[in-house]
Scaffold this motif. Structure first.
Motif, mmCIF file in Angstrom:
data_model
loop_
_atom_site.group_PDB
_atom_site.id
_atom_site.type_symbol
_atom_site.label_atom_id
_atom_site.label_comp_id
_atom_site.label_asym_id
_atom_site.label_seq_id
_atom_site.Cartn_x
_atom_site.Cartn_y
_atom_site.Cartn_z
ATOM 1 N N THR A 20 0.828 -1.212 0.000
ATOM 2 C CA THR A 20 0.000 0.000 0.000
ATOM 3 C C THR A 20 0.858 1.256 0.000
ATOM 4 O O THR A 20 0.580 2.237 -0.736
ATOM 5 C CB THR A 20 -0.922 -0.019 1.227
ATOM 6 O OG1 THR A 20 -1.694 -1.217 1.216
ATOM 7 C CG2 THR A 20 -1.847 1.178 1.231
ATOM 8 N N VAL A 21 1.919 1.270 0.825
ATOM 9 C CA VAL A 21 2.794 2.457 0.899
ATOM 10 C C VAL A 21 3.487 2.696 -0.437
ATOM 11 O O VAL A 21 3.581 3.843 -0.918
ATOM 12 C CB VAL A 21 3.811 2.263 2.045
ATOM 13 C CG1 VAL A 21 4.903 3.335 1.961
ATOM 14 C CG2 VAL A 21 3.102 2.348 3.390
ATOM 15 N N ALA A 23 2.471 1.775 -3.363
ATOM 16 C CA ALA A 23 1.463 2.260 -4.315
ATOM 17 C C ALA A 23 1.164 3.731 -4.089
ATOM 18 O O ALA A 23 1.060 4.529 -5.048
ATOM 19 C CB ALA A 23 0.187 1.426 -4.195
ATOM 20 N N LEU A 24 1.058 4.137 -2.815
ATOM 21 C CA LEU A 24 0.804 5.550 -2.517
ATOM 22 C C LEU A 24 1.984 6.420 -2.934
ATOM 23 O O LEU A 24 1.801 7.517 -3.500
ATOM 24 C CB LEU A 24 0.519 5.709 -1.020
ATOM 25 C CG LEU A 24 -0.800 5.103 -0.518
ATOM 26 C CD1 LEU A 24 -0.901 5.252 0.995
ATOM 27 C CD2 LEU A 24 -1.988 5.786 -1.195
ATOM 28 N N ILE A 25 3.228 5.927 -2.651
ATOM 29 C CA ILE A 25 4.413 6.705 -3.057
ATOM 30 C C ILE A 25 4.471 6.841 -4.571
ATOM 31 O O ILE A 25 4.776 7.919 -5.121
ATOM 32 C CB ILE A 25 5.678 6.043 -2.508
ATOM 33 C CG1 ILE A 25 5.698 6.132 -0.963
ATOM 34 C CG2 ILE A 25 6.927 6.675 -3.096
ATOM 35 C CD1 ILE A 25 6.850 5.401 -0.325
ATOM 36 N N SER A 26 4.189 5.750 -5.267
ATOM 37 C CA SER A 26 4.196 5.799 -6.729
ATOM 38 C C SER A 26 3.173 6.795 -7.246
ATOM 39 O O SER A 26 3.458 7.590 -8.168
ATOM 40 C CB SER A 26 3.935 4.413 -7.295
ATOM 41 O OG SER A 26 3.813 4.440 -8.703
ATOM 42 N N ILE A 27 2.017 6.793 -6.666
ATOM 43 C CA ILE A 27 0.973 7.728 -7.095
ATOM 44 C C ILE A 27 1.387 9.166 -6.803
ATOM 45 O O ILE A 27 1.236 10.079 -7.654
ATOM 46 C CB ILE A 27 -0.356 7.371 -6.414
ATOM 47 C CG1 ILE A 27 -0.863 6.018 -6.906
ATOM 48 C CG2 ILE A 27 -1.397 8.458 -6.657
ATOM 49 C CD1 ILE A 27 -2.075 5.504 -6.163
ATOM 50 N N VAL A 28 1.934 9.394 -5.595
ATOM 51 C CA VAL A 28 2.319 10.764 -5.222
ATOM 52 C C VAL A 28 3.449 11.281 -6.114
ATOM 53 O O VAL A 28 3.425 12.430 -6.602
ATOM 54 C CB VAL A 28 2.726 10.795 -3.732
ATOM 55 C CG1 VAL A 28 3.353 12.153 -3.391
ATOM 56 C CG2 VAL A 28 1.511 10.553 -2.854
ATOM 57 N N THR A 30 4.322 10.218 -9.133
ATOM 58 C CA THR A 30 3.805 10.405 -10.493
ATOM 59 C C THR A 30 3.013 11.689 -10.598
ATOM 60 O O THR A 30 3.164 12.459 -11.581
ATOM 61 C CB THR A 30 2.938 9.199 -10.880
ATOM 62 O OG1 THR A 30 3.719 8.000 -10.779
ATOM 63 C CG2 THR A 30 2.416 9.333 -12.300
ATOM 64 N N GLN A 170 7.653 4.053 -12.036
ATOM 65 C CA GLN A 170 6.609 3.037 -12.123
ATOM 66 C C GLN A 170 7.223 1.642 -12.183
ATOM 67 O O GLN A 170 6.764 0.699 -11.516
ATOM 68 C CB GLN A 170 5.735 3.286 -13.365
ATOM 69 C CG GLN A 170 4.904 4.544 -13.310
ATOM 70 C CD GLN A 170 3.816 4.444 -12.238
ATOM 71 O OE1 GLN A 170 3.352 3.362 -11.913
ATOM 72 N NE2 GLN A 170 3.420 5.591 -11.707
ATOM 73 N N THR A 177 6.964 -3.864 -5.638
ATOM 74 C CA THR A 177 5.677 -4.478 -5.285
ATOM 75 C C THR A 177 5.678 -5.965 -5.585
ATOM 76 O O THR A 177 5.215 -6.793 -4.795
ATOM 77 C CB THR A 177 4.531 -3.785 -6.026
ATOM 78 O OG1 THR A 177 4.547 -2.390 -5.726
ATOM 79 C CG2 THR A 177 3.193 -4.376 -5.621
#
Length: 633
Positions: A20-21, A23-28, A30, A170, A177
Motif C-alpha cells: 500500500t505504501v 502504491a501511494l508513493i508511486s501515485i504521489v 507520479t 513506475q 511491489t
C-alpha cells in the motif's frame, strides 16, 4: 523485527502495508512529476513562437529598410515588443528550472543576453540610421535562432526526462511491489498454507479417533504455536481416550459380570423361595457361583436364634467338614468344593460383614472374605447387598412359613377339639348321664319297662354319637383338590349327589381368602348337616347349594324339592338342627329354616365374615385416630 519473526499475521499485515505504501508513493511521485511537467508543452510552443517572431522581425526590418515610414516602424516595434513579452512570459519562464547551473537556465540566460545585448541594439541602430546591416543582422538572427532551437531542444529533453522518470519510478515500484508480493506469497505458502493443511489433516485424523499423527511444525508464529498445542492436545486426547476405552471396557466387564450375578441371584431366588426350608441346598450353589464370578470367598452365613439371639453358623463355603448342626447327612451342598481357597503367603484377606435383617429385625450376618489387593468395587458391593437382602427375605419367609404352619396346626387342633366338644363330647356326656341314671334305677330295683325307656335313649344317643363321629371323620378326611372352601363344597355336593341319587347343584360367588379356617369348618358342617337331613327326611329329587357374598355378608342357602317341614322349630332329640343353630350363633350370624314356595325346604345362613368386620371397622378406627390427633393438636 521480533514481532515479524513471531507473528504470521504481523508479516501479512506488514506486506499489505508495504504494498500500500509503495502504491501511494508511486501515485504521489507520479502526480508530482506530472504537475512539474504541466507547462512544458506551452513553454515549447512559446519558444517555437520566438523563432517565428525573430524571422518576422527580420522581414519587418527589410520592409522598413526598403520603405521607411511610421507604419512599418510601428510594426517593427510591435514585433520587438511581442518577442520581448514572449521571452519573459510566465509560460516560458515557468518551464525553466530555477537552478542557475541547469543547462536550460544557462541557455535561457544566453538567449536573453543575445537578445538584449546584440539583436535589440542592432535593430535600434538600423531603425535610427535607416540603414540595415544585412550581414551582421542575419548573423545575429541566426545565432538567436540557434539559441532558440537549442532551448527548445532542451525543453523537449526536460519534458522527456520527466516522462522517463515517471516510467522508471513506475517500473521501480512495480518491481518492489512484485518482490514484496513474492515474499508474502512465499511466506504465506510455507508458513500458512502448508501448516494449515497439516493442521486440517491432523484435525481430520483426530475426528477419526486417530491420535497418533503429529504436525511437527517449527517456528514461533501463530500456526506453529497452534500446531504444537494440537500435538500436545492430540497426545493428551489419545491418553484420555485410551484411558476411557480401558474404563469402558472395565465397565462393560463389570456390567457383564453384574448381569451374570443378577442372573445367578434370579435363578437362586427360585431355589430360595421355592425350595422349602432347606436353606443350605438352595443357597450354597448360588454362593459358589457368585464366588467364582466375583472372585471372592469364602462366604459364611450365620443366623440368630430367635429364642436367645445367639448366632449359629448355617452355611460356610470352601469348608472341608460338614457343620456340626447338619441334620441331613445325605446333603452335600456345603461340600461342593471341599478344597479351601489357596492364598499366597503375602496375600492378605479382608472381611465384609453384611447384616441379614428385615426392617429393624436382625436375622443374622453374612461374612464375605476377599483379597485385600483387589478391593471390592461399588457394583460388587451393591450385588452383595442385594444378596444379603435376598437371603434376609428368604430367611424371614422361611420363619414366617414355619410360624404359619405352627399356627395353622394349632388352629386345626383347636377346630378339631371344638368340633369334638360341640358334637361327640356332648353326646358322650348325655350317654354318661343316662348310664348313671340307669345305675340308680337298678340300685332302686326299677321295673324293666322303666329301664327299657332308658335303654332306648342310650341306643338313640349311641346312634347319634356314632353318626356324628362318622360325619367328623368324613369331614376331616376330605381330600382338597384345591385350596379354600370352594373345592371342599364341590366334593361335598358331589358326595351327596352320589348318595342321594339326585343332582345337587352348586353356585359359588365368594372372593378368595375371605373366610378363616374356623368359619370354613362351620360353613362346611352346616352344609353337610343340611344335605344329610335332605338325604334322610326330605325324599327330594333335586337339591342346590349356593354361596354368595353381598353387602359385606355371606349368604348360604341349601334348598331341595322334598316334602318340606311341618314346624321350623327343632324337634326333641333332633341334634342336627340344634348344632346348626349353635354354629350359626358362633359365627355371629342368623340361621333360618323354612319351606320353599315351590315346595321343599330352604335353609339360609347369613353372617358377616371376620375379614369383612375388620374392614368395616377400619374406617371408624381411622376416623377415631384422626379425631384424637386433631384434638391433641
Amino acid at each position: 523485527m521480533r514481532l515479524l519473526q513471531h507473528s504470521l499475521v504481523a508479516r501479512i499485515v506488514a506486506s499489505l502495508l508495504a504494498i500500500t505504501v509503495m502504491a501511494l508513493i508511486s501515485i504521489v511521485v507520479t502526480m508530482s512529476v506530472a504537475n512539474s511537467s504541466r507547462g512544458d508543452a506551452a513553454a515549447i510552443n512559446m519558444a517555437g513562437s520566438l523563432r517565428m517572431n525573430s524571422y518576422q522581425i527580420a522581414a519587418a526590418l527589410l520592409y522598413y529598410q526598403q520603405q521607411p515610414d511610421a507604419a512599418r516602424r510601428e510594426q517593427v516595434d510591435r514585433l520587438i515588443s511581442r518577442f520581448r513579452e514572449r521571452l519573459v512570459s510566465p509560460e516560458l519562464t515557468g518551464a525553466i528550472p530555477g537552478a542557475s547551473e541547469h543547462a536550460l537556465r544557462e541557455e535561457y540566460q544566453n538567449l536573453l543576453t543575445r537578445w538584449e545585448q546584440e539583436l535589440v541594439p542592432q535593430v535600434s541602430e538600423s531603425i535610427q540610421e535607416e540603414r540595415l546591416n544585412d550581414g551582421a543582422l542575419r548573423e545575429t538572427l541566426d545565432d538567436l535562432v540557434g539559441d532558440i532551437d537549442h532551448m527548445v531542444t532542451l525543453l523537449e529533453q526536460n519534458a522527456e526526462s520527466k516522462i522517463q522518470l515517471i516510467s522508471a519510478l513506475q517500473i521501480l515500484f512495480l518491481i518492489l511491489t512484485a518482490a514484496v508480493v513474492a515474499i508474502a506469497l512465499y511466506d504465506i505458502r510455507h508458513n500458512l498454507v502448508i501448516p494449515l493443511r497439516q493442521l486440517v489433516a491432523l484435525a481430520r485424523e483426530v475426528a477419526r479417533h486417530n491420535f497418533r499423527p503429529r504436525s511437527h511444525l517449527q517456528g514461533n508464529d501463530e500456526l506453529a504455536l497452534l500446531g504444537r498445542t494440537l500435538d500436545t492436545m492430540a497426545g493428551e486426547l489419545g491418553s484420555s481416550y485410551a484411558a476411557l476405552e480401558a474404563r469402558v471396557s472395565l465397565k462393560q466387564q463389570e456390567l457383564q459380570r453384574s448381569n451374570q450375578a443378577m442372573q445367578i441371584l434370579h435363578e437362586g431366588s427360585r431355589s430360595l423361595y421355592g425350595g422349602g426350608n432347606d436353606l443350605c441346598a438352595s443357597a450354597a450353589p448360588m454362593l459358589h457361583e457368585l464366588e467364582t464370578l466375583l472372585e471372592i470367598g469364602p462366604i459364611q452365613l450365620s443366623l440368630n436364634d430367635p429364642t436367645d439371639q445367639q448366632q449359629t453358623p448355617i452355611l460356610a463355603t470352601h469348608s472341608t467338614t460338614r457343620p456340626d448342626y447338619c441334620r441331613d447327612w445325605e446333603c452335600h451342598a456345603c461340600l461342593i468344593e471341599p478344597h479351601p481357597i489357596e492364598l499366597h503367603q503375602d496375600q492378605e484377606r479382608e472381611c465384609l460383614l453384611l447384616p441379614i435383617n428385615v426392617g429393624s429385625e436382625l436375622l443374622g450376618t453374612l461374612e464375605i472374605w476377599y483379597a485385600k489387593a483387589t478391593p471390592l468395587s461399588d457394583s460388587t458391593r451393591r450385588l452383595l447387598n442385594t444378596l444379603s437382602d435376598q437371603l434376609a427375605t428368604a430367611v424371614y419367609l422361611q420363619r414366617r412359613i414355619e410360624e404359619q404352619q405352627q399356627v395353622t396346626l394349632m388352629n386345626e387342633r383347636t377346630i378339631i377339639a371344638r368340633e369334638l366338644h360341640d358334637s361327640l363330647a356332648q353326646s358322650l356326656s348325655y350317654l354318661k348321664m343316662q348310664v348313671a341314671r340307669l345305675e340308680r334305677m337298678q340300685q332302686k330295683g326299677a321295673s324293666r319297662e322303666t329301664q327299657a325307656a332308658v335303654f332306648d335313649e342310650l341306643r338313640t344317643g349311641l346312634n347319634s354319637a356314632y353318626r356324628q363321629l362318622r360325619e367328623l371323620l368324613t369331614t376331616f378326611r376330605l381330600k382338597l383338590e384345591g385350596p379354600g372352601l370352594k373345592s371342599t363344597l364341590l366334593q361335598t355336593t358331589a358326595e351327596f349327589a352320589e348318595r342321594m341319587g339326585a343332582p345337587v347343584e352348586f353356585f359359588y360367588d365368594v372372593p378368595p381368602h375371605l373366610l378363616n379356617p374356623n368359619e370354613e369348618i362351620h360353613v362346611l358342617q352346616i352344609v353337610r348337616e343340611a344335605l344329610a337331613n335332605t338325604h334322610k327326611h326330605a325324599h327330594a329329587h333335586w337339591a342346590a347349594v349356593s354361596v354368595h357374598f353381598t353387602n359385606a355378608q355371606l349368604l348360604l342357602q341349601i334348598e331341595d324339592d322334598g316334602i318340606g317341614l311341618e314346624d321350623t322349630n327343632s324337634p326333641a332329640m333332633h341334634y342336627g338342627l340344634v348344632i346348626m343353630r349353635d354354629r350359626a350363633q358362633t359365627l355371629g350370624g342368623e340361621l333360618s329354616l323354612g319351606n320353599r314356595t315351590a315346595g321343599g325346604t330352604l335353609v339360609s345362613l347369613r353372617f358377616t365374615p371376620q375379614t369383612a368386620r375388620l374392614i368395616a371397622r377400619q374406617p371408624s378406627q381411622d376416623a377415631r385416630d384422626v379425631a384424637t390427633s386433631n384434638y391433641k393438636e
